[in-house]
Design a protein around this motif. Structure first.
Motif, PDB file in Angstrom:
ATOM      1  N   ASN A  60       4.524 -12.420 -31.017  1.00  0.00           N
ATOM      2  CA  ASN A  60       3.693 -11.680 -31.980  1.00  0.00           C
ATOM      3  C   ASN A  60       3.025 -10.455 -31.356  1.00  0.00           C
ATOM      4  OD1 ASN A  60       4.253 -13.509 -34.040  1.00  0.00           O
ATOM      5  ND2 ASN A  60       2.566 -14.850 -33.418  1.00  0.00           N
ATOM      6  N   ASN A  61       3.849  -9.658 -30.665  1.00  0.00           N
ATOM      7  CA  ASN A  61       3.385  -8.403 -30.048  1.00  0.00           C
ATOM      8  C   ASN A  61       2.327  -8.611 -28.956  1.00  0.00           C
ATOM      9  OD1 ASN A  61       5.014  -6.869 -31.813  1.00  0.00           O
ATOM     10  ND2 ASN A  61       3.419  -6.962 -33.405  1.00  0.00           N
ATOM     11  N   LYS A  62       2.146  -9.835 -28.501  1.00  0.00           N
ATOM     12  CA  LYS A  62       1.229 -10.102 -27.391  1.00  0.00           C
ATOM     13  C   LYS A  62       2.068 -10.344 -26.139  1.00  0.00           C
ATOM     14  CE  LYS A  62      -2.426 -12.092 -30.236  1.00  0.00           C
ATOM     15  NZ  LYS A  62      -3.275 -13.285 -30.490  1.00  0.00           N
ATOM     16  N   ASN A  63       1.852  -9.503 -25.162  1.00  0.00           N
ATOM     17  CA  ASN A  63       2.699  -9.538 -23.974  1.00  0.00           C
ATOM     18  C   ASN A  63       2.211 -10.593 -22.979  1.00  0.00           C
ATOM     19  OD1 ASN A  63       4.784  -8.808 -22.303  1.00  0.00           O
ATOM     20  ND2 ASN A  63       3.641  -7.141 -21.320  1.00  0.00           N
ATOM     21  N   TYR A  64       2.274 -11.865 -23.400  1.00  0.00           N
ATOM     22  CA  TYR A  64       1.922 -12.966 -22.504  1.00  0.00           C
ATOM     23  C   TYR A  64       3.163 -13.353 -21.716  1.00  0.00           C
ATOM     24  CZ  TYR A  64      -2.233 -13.578 -25.443  1.00  0.00           C
ATOM     25  OH  TYR A  64      -3.394 -13.380 -26.122  1.00  0.00           O
ATOM     26  N   LYS A  65       3.110 -13.180 -20.413  1.00  0.00           N
ATOM     27  CA  LYS A  65       4.246 -13.529 -19.574  1.00  0.00           C
ATOM     28  C   LYS A  65       3.996 -14.913 -18.974  1.00  0.00           C
ATOM     29  CE  LYS A  65       8.189 -13.039 -17.594  1.00  0.00           C
ATOM     30  NZ  LYS A  65       9.412 -13.200 -18.393  1.00  0.00           N
ATOM     31  N   PHE A  66       4.546 -15.918 -19.612  1.00  0.00           N
ATOM     32  CA  PHE A  66       4.413 -17.290 -19.124  1.00  0.00           C
ATOM     33  C   PHE A  66       5.668 -17.660 -18.337  1.00  0.00           C
ATOM     34  CE2 PHE A  66       0.874 -17.221 -21.518  1.00  0.00           C
ATOM     35  CZ  PHE A  66       0.374 -18.399 -22.038  1.00  0.00           C
ATOM     36  N   GLU A  67       5.461 -18.415 -17.277  1.00  0.00           N
ATOM     37  CA  GLU A  67       6.608 -18.975 -16.564  1.00  0.00           C
ATOM     38  C   GLU A  67       7.008 -20.275 -17.259  1.00  0.00           C
ATOM     39  OE1 GLU A  67       5.209 -19.353 -12.574  1.00  0.00           O
ATOM     40  OE2 GLU A  67       5.886 -17.341 -12.029  1.00  0.00           O
ATOM     41  N   ILE A  68       8.301 -20.431 -17.505  1.00  0.00           N
ATOM     42  CA  ILE A  68       8.803 -21.597 -18.238  1.00  0.00           C
ATOM     43  C   ILE A  68       9.709 -22.394 -17.303  1.00  0.00           C
ATOM     44  CG2 ILE A  68      10.110 -22.371 -20.243  1.00  0.00           C
ATOM     45  CD1 ILE A  68       9.373 -19.638 -21.540  1.00  0.00           C
ATOM     46  N   LEU A  82      -4.948 -23.172 -15.817  1.00  0.00           N
ATOM     47  CA  LEU A  82      -6.074 -22.466 -16.424  1.00  0.00           C
ATOM     48  C   LEU A  82      -5.998 -20.963 -16.179  1.00  0.00           C
ATOM     49  CD1 LEU A  82      -8.968 -24.909 -15.417  1.00  0.00           C
ATOM     50  CD2 LEU A  82      -7.746 -24.802 -17.586  1.00  0.00           C
ATOM     51  N   ILE A  83      -5.622 -20.573 -14.972  1.00  0.00           N
ATOM     52  CA  ILE A  83      -5.564 -19.147 -14.624  1.00  0.00           C
ATOM     53  C   ILE A  83      -4.187 -18.566 -14.922  1.00  0.00           C
ATOM     54  CG2 ILE A  83      -5.962 -17.456 -12.802  1.00  0.00           C
ATOM     55  CD1 ILE A  83      -8.425 -19.094 -13.578  1.00  0.00           C
ATOM     56  N   HIS A  84      -3.151 -19.268 -14.483  1.00  0.00           N
ATOM     57  CA  HIS A  84      -1.770 -18.822 -14.723  1.00  0.00           C
ATOM     58  C   HIS A  84      -1.034 -19.909 -15.501  1.00  0.00           C
ATOM     59  CE1 HIS A  84      -2.511 -15.533 -11.972  1.00  0.00           C
ATOM     60  NE2 HIS A  84      -2.897 -16.393 -11.037  1.00  0.00           N
ATOM     61  N   PRO A  85      -1.152 -19.907 -16.817  1.00  0.00           N
ATOM     62  CA  PRO A  85      -0.538 -20.980 -17.627  1.00  0.00           C
ATOM     63  C   PRO A  85       0.979 -21.001 -17.497  1.00  0.00           C
ATOM     64  CG  PRO A  85      -2.158 -19.742 -18.896  1.00  0.00           C
ATOM     65  CD  PRO A  85      -1.918 -18.974 -17.639  1.00  0.00           C
ATOM     66  N   LYS A  86       1.515 -22.203 -17.563  1.00  0.00           N
ATOM     67  CA  LYS A  86       2.955 -22.409 -17.464  1.00  0.00           C
ATOM     68  C   LYS A  86       3.374 -23.372 -18.579  1.00  0.00           C
ATOM     69  CE  LYS A  86       2.730 -21.982 -12.426  1.00  0.00           C
ATOM     70  NZ  LYS A  86       1.291 -21.653 -12.424  1.00  0.00           N
ATOM     71  N   ILE A  87       4.552 -23.132 -19.135  1.00  0.00           N
ATOM     72  CA  ILE A  87       5.108 -24.032 -20.148  1.00  0.00           C
ATOM     73  C   ILE A  87       6.190 -24.872 -19.485  1.00  0.00           C
ATOM     74  CG2 ILE A  87       6.395 -24.169 -22.315  1.00  0.00           C
ATOM     75  CD1 ILE A  87       5.035 -21.589 -23.186  1.00  0.00           C
ATOM     76  N   LEU A  88       6.078 -26.185 -19.674  1.00  0.00           N
ATOM     77  CA  LEU A  88       7.027 -27.119 -19.068  1.00  0.00           C
ATOM     78  C   LEU A  88       7.878 -27.752 -20.162  1.00  0.00           C
ATOM     79  CD1 LEU A  88       4.519 -28.933 -16.668  1.00  0.00           C
ATOM     80  CD2 LEU A  88       5.704 -26.756 -16.319  1.00  0.00           C
ATOM     81  N   LEU A  89       9.176 -27.808 -19.919  1.00  0.00           N
ATOM     82  CA  LEU A  89      10.116 -28.411 -20.875  1.00  0.00           C
ATOM     83  C   LEU A  89      10.821 -29.594 -20.222  1.00  0.00           C
ATOM     84  CD1 LEU A  89      11.811 -25.159 -22.254  1.00  0.00           C
ATOM     85  CD2 LEU A  89      10.020 -26.498 -23.377  1.00  0.00           C
ATOM     86  N   PRO A  90      11.047 -30.665 -20.975  1.00  0.00           N
ATOM     87  CA  PRO A  90      11.822 -31.786 -20.421  1.00  0.00           C
ATOM     88  C   PRO A  90      13.305 -31.449 -20.383  1.00  0.00           C
ATOM     89  CG  PRO A  90      11.248 -32.223 -22.703  1.00  0.00           C
ATOM     90  CD  PRO A  90      10.578 -30.921 -22.350  1.00  0.00           C
TER      91      PRO A  90
END
Length: 303
Positions: A60-68, A82-90
């Protein structure tokens, strides 16, 4: 307040035990977070085309660079850090559409600062480890984060998208439960009854609003009652005696009190008047003490 050893009372022992165990829980929380971050630091992010495409489509036009990351062993998608959020997938085979719903869910947690609220809840629990109601309230608080998240995500969806979102949840539920010790917020990380509530609130959102409000009211009443338990103390009824006691209470201040030694111990004089005897001066350190009546009359005005 009963003294059990020297000047230490039962309440002192309870406070020391409470502080020590709270400190242990704080250290355990920090250690778990550090160890989990070290584990993530050695992993390589998954930059596959399907994941990148699904993630970019929900920004949504927000340049959030998350590590997946794709991690073997976890059972549900989740977000951590908290500082550098990460998304984890099974290690599951998700379609691009399912990945979009997962990323929307986890980004919503990030936008609402749910990770910080969850950490605050964990810190509070370190100090209220002794209270079973606090654990109950912690679980309900996390449930409310998920309810709010589902509501925000699905309110702009059409009927087909809502059912696709629910199918994605069902697919993850069949993959068993997430380990509760890991410091994350899961896509599916709550009990079976709560998942049923989430489904119910999503499918019949408008019809079930009154239940949602009632649930919030229940939590507020519970919190208010919990706080009041520290403010008021219930005591048995007490009737004041109808007669006055013949005893007189003296405030034995140093300047008005002196002692005269005798065979039985010490005679107590208050403002020059004899008021009684005592065997020891252990609690009257620093008071004037005379060897006999003669010495006392030379230095004090005795009535």
């Amino acid at each position: 307040m009963k003294h059990i050893w020297k000047d230490y009372s039962v309440s002192d022992v309870i406070i020391v035990v409470w502080i020590l165990i709270s400190f242990m829980y704080i250290c355990k929380l920090i250690y778990t977070q550090i160890q989990f971050n070290r584990f993530l630091s050695i992993l390589v992010p998954d930059n596959s085309n399907k994941i990148e495409k699904a993630y970019k489509s929900v920004q949504n036009n927000k340049n959030y660079k998350f590590e997946i990351y794709k991690i073997q062993g976890i059972k549900s998608p989740c977000i951590t850090g908290l500082i550098h959020p990460k998304i984890l997938l099974p290690e599951m085979d998700f379609t691009e559409k399912e990945l979009q719903y997962i990323f929307k869910h986890e980004l919503q947690h990030f936008n609402h600062h749910d990770l910080w609220l969850n950490m605050l809840c964990e810190i509070i629990m370190c100090f209220y480890w002794w209270n079973p109601f606090a654990y109950f309230l912690k679980e309900k608080f996390k449930d409310m984060l998920e309810f709010a998240n589902d509501k925000k995500i699905t309110e702009s969806m059409n009927e087909m998208e809502i059912y696709e979102y629910l199918e994605c949840m069902l697919k993850i539920i069949k993959n068993n439960k997430m380990h509760k010790k890991i410091p994350v917020l899961c896509f599916i990380g709550c009990g079976r009854s709560t998942v049923q509530q989430r489904f119910d609130l999503i499918i019949k959102g408008q019809e079930k609003k009154y239940k949602h409000r009632g649930y919030i009211l229940y939590i507020m009443v519970f919190c208010f009652s919990y706080i009041l338990s520290f403010v008021f103390a219930f005591e048995p009824d007490y009737n004041s005696p109808s007669h006055m006691s013949d005893e007189i209470i003296y405030n034995l201040e140093n300047k008005d009190t002196f002692f005269i030694k005798n065979n039985q111990g010490y005679k107590i004089y208050y403002k020059g008047r004899f008021i009684g005897n005592c065997k020891s001066l252990e609690t009257f350190q620093g008071y004037r003490v005379y060897k006999n009546d003669k010495e006392a009359k030379e230095n004090e005005e005795i009535k």
